[in-house]
Enzyme design. Structure first.
Site, PDB file in Angstrom:
ATOM      1  N   GLU A   5       0.834  -1.217   0.000  1.00  0.00           N
ATOM      2  CA  GLU A   5       0.000   0.000   0.000  1.00  0.00           C
ATOM      3  C   GLU A   5       0.860   1.255   0.000  1.00  0.00           C
ATOM      4  O   GLU A   5       2.075   1.200   0.220  1.00  0.00           O
ATOM      5  CB  GLU A   5      -0.905   0.005   1.244  1.00  0.00           C
ATOM      6  CG  GLU A   5      -0.109   0.050   2.547  1.00  0.00           C
ATOM      7  CD  GLU A   5      -0.968   0.079   3.809  1.00  0.00           C
ATOM      8  OE1 GLU A   5      -2.098  -0.437   3.785  1.00  0.00           O
ATOM      9  OE2 GLU A   5      -0.486   0.624   4.828  1.00  0.00           O
ATOM     10  N   HIS A   9       0.154   5.748   1.017  1.00  0.00           N
ATOM     11  CA  HIS A   9      -0.781   6.748   1.553  1.00  0.00           C
ATOM     12  C   HIS A   9       0.002   8.008   1.859  1.00  0.00           C
ATOM     13  O   HIS A   9       1.244   7.989   1.880  1.00  0.00           O
ATOM     14  CB  HIS A   9      -1.486   6.214   2.807  1.00  0.00           C
ATOM     15  CG  HIS A   9      -0.631   5.324   3.663  1.00  0.00           C
ATOM     16  ND1 HIS A   9       0.488   5.787   4.313  1.00  0.00           N
ATOM     17  CD2 HIS A   9      -0.701   3.997   3.953  1.00  0.00           C
ATOM     18  CE1 HIS A   9       1.045   4.780   4.976  1.00  0.00           C
ATOM     19  NE2 HIS A   9       0.361   3.681   4.776  1.00  0.00           N
ATOM     20  N   HIS A  25       4.902   6.517   8.281  1.00  0.00           N
ATOM     21  CA  HIS A  25       5.032   5.585   9.409  1.00  0.00           C
ATOM     22  C   HIS A  25       6.454   5.674   9.942  1.00  0.00           C
ATOM     23  O   HIS A  25       7.397   5.890   9.177  1.00  0.00           O
ATOM     24  CB  HIS A  25       4.874   4.130   8.977  1.00  0.00           C
ATOM     25  CG  HIS A  25       3.541   3.722   8.466  1.00  0.00           C
ATOM     26  ND1 HIS A  25       2.393   3.863   9.173  1.00  0.00           N
ATOM     27  CD2 HIS A  25       3.191   3.103   7.313  1.00  0.00           C
ATOM     28  CE1 HIS A  25       1.380   3.361   8.472  1.00  0.00           C
ATOM     29  NE2 HIS A  25       1.840   2.910   7.328  1.00  0.00           N
ATOM     30  N   HIS A  72       4.916   0.352   0.260  1.00  0.00           N
ATOM     31  CA  HIS A  72       5.604  -0.396   1.320  1.00  0.00           C
ATOM     32  C   HIS A  72       4.893  -1.703   1.615  1.00  0.00           C
ATOM     33  O   HIS A  72       3.669  -1.801   1.456  1.00  0.00           O
ATOM     34  CB  HIS A  72       5.760   0.445   2.594  1.00  0.00           C
ATOM     35  CG  HIS A  72       4.476   0.989   3.155  1.00  0.00           C
ATOM     36  ND1 HIS A  72       3.811   2.054   2.596  1.00  0.00           N
ATOM     37  CD2 HIS A  72       3.733   0.611   4.233  1.00  0.00           C
ATOM     38  CE1 HIS A  72       2.724   2.322   3.306  1.00  0.00           C
ATOM     39  NE2 HIS A  72       2.642   1.446   4.306  1.00  0.00           N
ATOM     40  N   CYS A 126       4.668   0.604  15.565  1.00  0.00           N
ATOM     41  CA  CYS A 126       4.435   1.534  14.458  1.00  0.00           C
ATOM     42  C   CYS A 126       3.694   2.761  14.964  1.00  0.00           C
ATOM     43  O   CYS A 126       2.639   2.646  15.597  1.00  0.00           O
ATOM     44  CB  CYS A 126       3.614   0.851  13.363  1.00  0.00           C
ATOM     45  SG  CYS A 126       3.192   1.944  11.984  1.00  0.00           S
TER      46      CYS A 126
HETATM   47 MN    MN Z   1       0.916   1.688   5.660  1.00  0.00          MN
END
Ligand code: MN
Length: 145
Positions: free
Chosen positions: A59, A61, A65, A99, A113
């Protein structure tokens, strides 16, 4: 204060959930939310555990992270780079960067995370994006979707 359970990657009063509620684009992964924002700190702090052979969603976005490995080892794709990861390594996922984490070394991969409480929904690759990812053969071999 949330106290750690001795002898495992569990914390008092924290439930173990499936990673995401929908889909088959991930495999063998659980999520525990240790902190869900508050005290003027707009982040969530989660622990994810990928079972041996499993993987997270491929994914991207707009939100970033920061990840620290605290169990086992594996590999991660960030952009077009695949890297081996192990205990206490710190991985940064920049905004809008493909990632995927994989537990490829015969053991689970567990990591903390940090993510913004308010964030955009992850995008998964369509055929054109997959085509682009496969331009780098090692990436094509690595990805699971
Ligand atoms: Mn992610």
């Amino acid at each position: 204060m949330i106290r750690h359970h001795s002898g495992g990657y569990r914390w008092d009063g924290v439930d173990v959930h499936p990673y995401k509620e929908d889909g088959t684009h991930f495999k063998s992964i659980t999520r525990q939310t240790l902190f869900k924002g508050g005290h003027d700190l707009g982040v969530e702090f989660r622990y994810f555990e990928i079972g041996e052979g499993g993987h997270s969603t491929l994914e991207r976005h707009l939100h970033a992270h920061v990840v620290m490995i605290i169990q086992g080892s594996g590999e991660v794709l960030v952009g077009d780079e695949i890297t081996s990861i192990g205990m206490y390594d710190l991985v940064q996922i920049p905004p809008f960067t493909w990632h995927q984490f994989r537990a490829t070394t015969g053991e689970p991969l567990g990591f903390l995370c940090i993510v913004n409480t308010e964030r955009d929904r992850p995008q998964r690759p369509g055929e054109p994006e997959l085509e682009e990812l496969r331009q780098e053969p090692a990436v094509g071999e690595f990805i699971r979707h």
